[in-house]
Design a protein around this motif. Sequence first.
Motif: not given
Length: 103
Positions: A70-93
């Motif tokens: 969604q960030h790549r398609a729309g360029g919204r910064r919120l989706f970039l931040i969300l994707s990074l936080l979720l990727a961090g959570a995935a790696l931690l889990n």
Amino acid sequence: MDREEILRRSRAEKEDEGNTYLENRGRRAGFYGLCAMYIALLAFNCWTEQPSESVLALFTSYLAAEAWGQHRAGGRRLFLILSLLLAGAALLNLAIYVRGVLG
């Protein structure tokens, strides 16, 4: 731009709106199925007192990839931040799960 120009450009794109609609409906149904299975697995793991980090890692990695798209398609910064936080959570889990398995 006249009508013929619009039609010519539309035909040149070679993208069928019907197929796009069907793909989106399929993705939405797949997402709901994934959510239902996620909830079922979490409930089962909670009931049987099993760890759920592997399920959490899988689900958060899916959400991270979706937010990234969604960030790549729309360029919204919120989706970039969300994707990074979720990727961090995935790696931690994932790390917690691997540590638990390997002991």
